[in-house]
Scaffold this motif. Sequence first.
Motif, mmCIF file in Angstrom:
data_model
loop_
_atom_site.group_PDB
_atom_site.id
_atom_site.type_symbol
_atom_site.label_atom_id
_atom_site.label_comp_id
_atom_site.label_asym_id
_atom_site.label_seq_id
_atom_site.Cartn_x
_atom_site.Cartn_y
_atom_site.Cartn_z
ATOM 1 N N GLU A 23 1.895 5.020 -10.068
ATOM 2 C CA GLU A 23 0.826 4.649 -9.144
ATOM 3 C C GLU A 23 -0.518 5.266 -9.527
ATOM 4 N N ARG A 24 -0.605 5.886 -10.697
ATOM 5 C CA ARG A 24 -1.818 6.577 -11.122
ATOM 6 C C ARG A 24 -3.006 5.637 -11.251
ATOM 7 N N THR A 25 -4.155 6.065 -10.715
ATOM 8 C CA THR A 25 -5.409 5.334 -10.873
ATOM 9 C C THR A 25 -6.391 6.241 -11.628
ATOM 10 N N ALA A 70 -12.098 8.168 1.515
ATOM 11 C CA ALA A 70 -11.023 7.251 1.138
ATOM 12 C C ALA A 70 -10.585 7.385 -0.311
ATOM 13 N N GLY A 71 -11.472 7.802 -1.199
ATOM 14 C CA GLY A 71 -11.073 8.017 -2.588
ATOM 15 C C GLY A 71 -10.422 6.808 -3.222
ATOM 16 N N SER A 72 -9.206 6.990 -3.708
ATOM 17 C CA SER A 72 -8.505 5.906 -4.398
ATOM 18 C C SER A 72 -7.862 4.905 -3.454
ATOM 19 N N GLY A 73 -7.853 5.195 -2.154
ATOM 20 C CA GLY A 73 -7.334 4.240 -1.177
ATOM 21 C C GLY A 73 -5.865 4.365 -0.838
ATOM 22 N N SER A 74 -5.232 5.479 -1.188
ATOM 23 C CA SER A 74 -3.793 5.628 -0.900
ATOM 24 C C SER A 74 -3.485 5.499 0.589
ATOM 25 N N SER A 75 -4.270 6.189 1.421
ATOM 26 C CA SER A 75 -4.009 6.156 2.862
ATOM 27 C C SER A 75 -4.241 4.766 3.433
ATOM 28 N N LEU A 76 -5.217 4.044 2.888
ATOM 29 C CA LEU A 76 -5.503 2.693 3.366
ATOM 30 C C LEU A 76 -4.386 1.737 2.969
ATOM 31 N N ALA A 95 -10.362 -0.911 -3.026
ATOM 32 C CA ALA A 95 -10.288 -2.297 -2.563
ATOM 33 C C ALA A 95 -9.316 -3.110 -3.405
ATOM 34 N N GLU A 96 -9.408 -2.965 -4.720
ATOM 35 C CA GLU A 96 -8.512 -3.707 -5.607
ATOM 36 C C GLU A 96 -7.071 -3.238 -5.446
ATOM 37 N N ARG A 97 -6.917 -1.955 -5.254
ATOM 38 C CA ARG A 97 -5.575 -1.415 -5.096
ATOM 39 C C ARG A 97 -4.895 -1.935 -3.833
ATOM 40 N N VAL A 98 -5.607 -1.914 -2.716
ATOM 41 C CA VAL A 98 -5.027 -2.386 -1.458
ATOM 42 C C VAL A 98 -4.776 -3.886 -1.516
ATOM 43 N N ARG A 99 -5.727 -4.621 -2.076
ATOM 44 C CA ARG A 99 -5.564 -6.072 -2.183
ATOM 45 C C ARG A 99 -4.328 -6.412 -3.003
ATOM 46 N N LYS A 100 -4.168 -5.726 -4.132
ATOM 47 C CA LYS A 100 -3.031 -5.994 -5.007
ATOM 48 C C LYS A 100 -1.716 -5.638 -4.337
ATOM 49 N N ALA A 101 -1.699 -4.489 -3.647
ATOM 50 C CA ALA A 101 -0.455 -4.064 -2.992
ATOM 51 C C ALA A 101 -0.027 -5.071 -1.932
ATOM 52 N N LEU A 102 -0.976 -5.567 -1.169
ATOM 53 C CA LEU A 102 -0.644 -6.521 -0.109
ATOM 54 C C LEU A 102 -0.238 -7.882 -0.681
ATOM 55 N N SER A 103 -0.792 -8.231 -1.844
ATOM 56 C CA SER A 103 -0.416 -9.512 -2.436
ATOM 57 C C SER A 103 0.978 -9.456 -3.053
ATOM 58 N N VAL A 104 1.345 -8.274 -3.566
ATOM 59 C CA VAL A 104 2.673 -8.082 -4.150
ATOM 60 C C VAL A 104 3.727 -7.925 -3.067
ATOM 61 N N VAL A 142 -18.289 7.362 -0.477
ATOM 62 C CA VAL A 142 -19.682 7.330 -0.930
ATOM 63 C C VAL A 142 -19.844 6.653 -2.288
ATOM 64 N N ARG A 143 -18.825 6.728 -3.133
ATOM 65 C CA ARG A 143 -18.977 6.198 -4.485
ATOM 66 C C ARG A 143 -18.542 4.746 -4.573
ATOM 67 N N LYS A 144 -19.393 3.953 -5.166
ATOM 68 C CA LYS A 144 -19.124 2.526 -5.290
ATOM 69 C C LYS A 144 -17.906 2.261 -6.161
ATOM 70 N N ASP A 145 -17.759 3.021 -7.256
ATOM 71 C CA ASP A 145 -16.622 2.784 -8.145
ATOM 72 C C ASP A 145 -15.301 3.100 -7.457
ATOM 73 N N TYR A 146 -15.282 4.114 -6.588
ATOM 74 C CA TYR A 146 -14.054 4.411 -5.860
ATOM 75 C C TYR A 146 -13.782 3.354 -4.791
ATOM 76 N N CYS A 147 -14.837 2.851 -4.175
ATOM 77 C CA CYS A 147 -14.659 1.751 -3.217
ATOM 78 C C CYS A 147 -14.006 0.556 -3.898
ATOM 79 N N ALA A 148 -14.507 0.226 -5.085
ATOM 80 C CA ALA A 148 -13.958 -0.903 -5.831
ATOM 81 C C ALA A 148 -12.502 -0.644 -6.226
ATOM 82 N N LEU A 149 -12.215 0.578 -6.636
ATOM 83 C CA LEU A 149 -10.856 0.953 -7.005
ATOM 84 C C LEU A 149 -9.913 0.817 -5.815
#
Length: 295
Positions: free
Chosen positions: A220-222, A252-258, A282-291, A273-280
Amino acid sequence: MTVLQPIAETDLSPNDEASRARFEGLVDLLGKPFARGDRYAIFQGDCLDFMSELPDQTIDLSFTSPPYNIGKEYEKIVPIDQYIDWCAKWIGQLHRIATSRGAFVLNVGYVAIEDRARSIPIPYLLWNRIAFFLQQEIVWNYGAGVAARKALSPRNEKLLWYVKDASDYCFNLDDIRDPNVAYPNQKKNGKLRCNTLGKNPSDVWQIAKVTSGANRSSSERTKHPAQFPLDLCDRVIKGFSNKSDLVLDPFAGSGSSLEASALLQRFAIGFEVRKDYCALAAERVRKALSVMPLL
């Protein structure tokens, strides 16, 4: 690693509709999110700015790990008194927005204080600055970590479980019982000695960290340098919140809790606060829910 099992819609709380309305209202109040789904929303910006916009008593569980003031890539080291004052501010906001039965779970580590301590637990510096009632300290023990030559190698962090009302709070022990019982069929006076669902997991949790590096990186490493393991999120969210509750992670960082919250049919809001972490995240949660689509 525990595989999170999505909760079926038929198993949801009868208050799910009311919780959804509360979630949608908060998202509308906070403005346009960086990303959002049916049960989660991620906002880019300072958590203090966002939390100041939230009404009193709206969040059921806050769960986070703030910057430790140790020089990670996402933080700037400040004087320790300034750091503690900052922590007191955002924790004060979490207390204000917590529901009457709400909880706050804080994952913290250690900091150095010149001429006083090589490694002092952050809770020792915060204990009298937090309005929540400290229900229990949980020791998160893990195997992998940095090595040390002039001290014992650190292999734990703290989870502080706070509640708003010491006499009325959410605790779902049966949802987090440990099924690994040494003698499950042992009886006394003809009755089983242990709960058939498993044993109380105690206040020491042995959960693997999210490791990195060649031939040892967790699945699960990001790219985030300080990532919550999903196993840890799973236990906290199941144990200290109910289905359909609102969960907030102000860092929120990498989004594990979300990710865990959404899969477990809570409503989740994250600030980062960081845009790159928001993107990370967001993609992680989206992918997990799609799988793992909701049942």
